[in-house]
Write a protein that holds these residues in place. Sequence first.
Motif, short mmCIF file in Angstrom:
data_model
loop_
_atom_site.label_atom_id
_atom_site.label_comp_id
_atom_site.label_asym_id
_atom_site.label_seq_id
_atom_site.Cartn_x
_atom_site.Cartn_y
_atom_site.Cartn_z
N HIS A 1 0.63 -1.12 0.09
CA HIS A 1 0.14 0.07 -0.25
C HIS A 1 0.98 1.35 -0.10
CE1 HIS A 1 -0.01 -1.40 4.34
NE2 HIS A 1 0.83 -0.24 4.44
N TRP A 2 2.15 1.12 0.31
CA TRP A 2 3.13 2.29 0.14
C TRP A 2 3.23 2.81 -1.22
CZ3 TRP A 2 3.54 5.15 4.18
CH2 TRP A 2 3.30 4.68 5.60
N GLY B 1 -3.14 -2.68 3.10
CA GLY B 1 -4.40 -1.94 3.52
C GLY B 1 -5.47 -1.99 2.31
N ASN C 1 -9.34 1.52 4.54
CA ASN C 1 -8.19 1.83 5.55
C ASN C 1 -8.03 3.07 6.30
OD1 ASN C 1 -5.97 0.20 7.00
ND2 ASN C 1 -4.41 0.94 5.70
N ILE C 2 -7.72 3.06 7.55
CA ILE C 2 -7.46 4.05 8.53
C ILE C 2 -8.36 5.43 7.75
CG2 ILE C 2 -5.30 3.41 9.44
CD1 ILE C 2 -3.80 5.11 6.96
N TYR D 1 -5.16 2.01 -1.18
CA TYR D 1 -5.92 0.98 -0.40
C TYR D 1 -6.96 0.52 -1.24
CZ TYR D 1 -3.42 3.56 3.22
OH TYR D 1 -2.24 4.21 3.98
N PHE E 1 4.37 7.24 11.43
CA PHE E 1 3.94 6.41 9.55
C PHE E 1 3.50 7.89 9.02
CE2 PHE E 1 3.03 2.74 12.39
CZ PHE E 1 3.74 1.92 11.42
N ARG E 2 3.49 8.99 9.64
CA ARG E 2 3.06 10.23 8.69
C ARG E 2 3.94 11.23 9.04
NH1 ARG E 2 1.09 7.10 6.25
NH2 ARG E 2 -0.99 7.09 5.16
N ARG F 1 -7.68 -4.60 6.10
CA ARG F 1 -6.63 -5.37 5.41
C ARG F 1 -7.29 -6.20 4.14
NH1 ARG F 1 -2.29 -3.71 7.15
NH2 ARG F 1 -3.89 -2.04 7.02
N TRP G 1 1.88 6.85 16.39
CA TRP G 1 1.37 6.37 15.07
C TRP G 1 1.81 7.50 14.07
CZ3 TRP G 1 -1.40 7.34 10.78
CH2 TRP G 1 -1.43 6.09 10.05
N TYR H 1 -7.88 0.11 11.28
CA TYR H 1 -7.26 -0.71 9.98
C TYR H 1 -8.22 -1.71 9.02
CZ TYR H 1 -2.22 0.32 11.13
OH TYR H 1 -1.17 0.89 11.29
C1 BEZ Z 1 -1.00 -0.06 6.91
O1 BEZ Z 1 -2.49 -0.10 6.68
O2 BEZ Z 1 -0.55 -1.11 7.56
C2 BEZ Z 1 -0.50 1.47 7.54
C3 BEZ Z 1 -1.44 2.23 6.57
C4 BEZ Z 1 -0.53 3.49 7.01
C5 BEZ Z 1 0.50 3.83 7.51
C6 BEZ Z 1 1.10 2.59 8.26
C7 BEZ Z 1 0.55 1.36 8.13
#
Ligand code: BEZ
Length: 267
Positions: free
Chosen positions: A118-119, A147, A151-152, A178, A218-219, A259, A214, A257
Amino acid sequence: MLLASESANSKNGSMQNLEQRWNTDAYAANGRFVATLASPVVELLAPLAGERILDVGCGDGVLTETIVAAGASVKGVDSSPAMVEAARKRGLDVDQHSADALPYQHEFDAVFSNAAMHWLAAERHPTLLAAIHRSLKPGGRFVAELGGHGNIAAIRTALSAVLGPYGIDPEEAAASYYPAPAVYRRLLEEAGFTVVTMELIPRPTLLPGGITGWLETFRNGVLDRLAPADRAAALAKVVHLLEPILRDGDGNWIADYVRLRFSVTAN
Ligand code: BEZ
């Protein structure tokens, strides 16, 4: 994981200082759950002794070690130099490549990927899937989790609400993808895979370092786009918006989250 910096670099070489930074200590403190919650996807892979397996986006190698422990011969690959170094310190065989530029030719019985794909921005996924297909022996399997659609969602919405007025689009900055199951099924089939199983799984996830840990892990790339004088106030606003949704009565932060988990075979 571990592919966003690549994406930020390739999109805009002038934004070097604004990209996602991968700090292996912060990741161990705030992101260890990424590996510990991944046992279902390793079970779906079902690695066998003697198999040659490629782990795409292996990060610091904690999960890769569990595949090695099954007796498979595993190569990890990651685009982050810091993560490659951390994984090599565990004695793992790891190459540094972007996931959509894998150099392997029909060498692996299986390809595995957890919380990495997803990155990569959506437009890079056809190339990513072609590279994975090319890495596999004919008939080989590809088992992955990333993701999925939704997601998120709360975190992303809060970031957009707070950073929009500063002229920052966090969705564009994160360049994450995602996908919904039907969309990804189509991409996999176009890349030459047959889908065996595919599931979209909501997985509320306890954040050991809370939402601030977090966001800082991650951001950090998108938060660093703010002027230093604005950063702390903006972060506090994001936390304030998310508190009623993601913080439970005991004070735990639980992220929303979702998946997308699948198993496919190469035609
Ligand atoms: C994840 O879905 O695993 C994820 C999404 C954004 C940042 C970190 C992890």
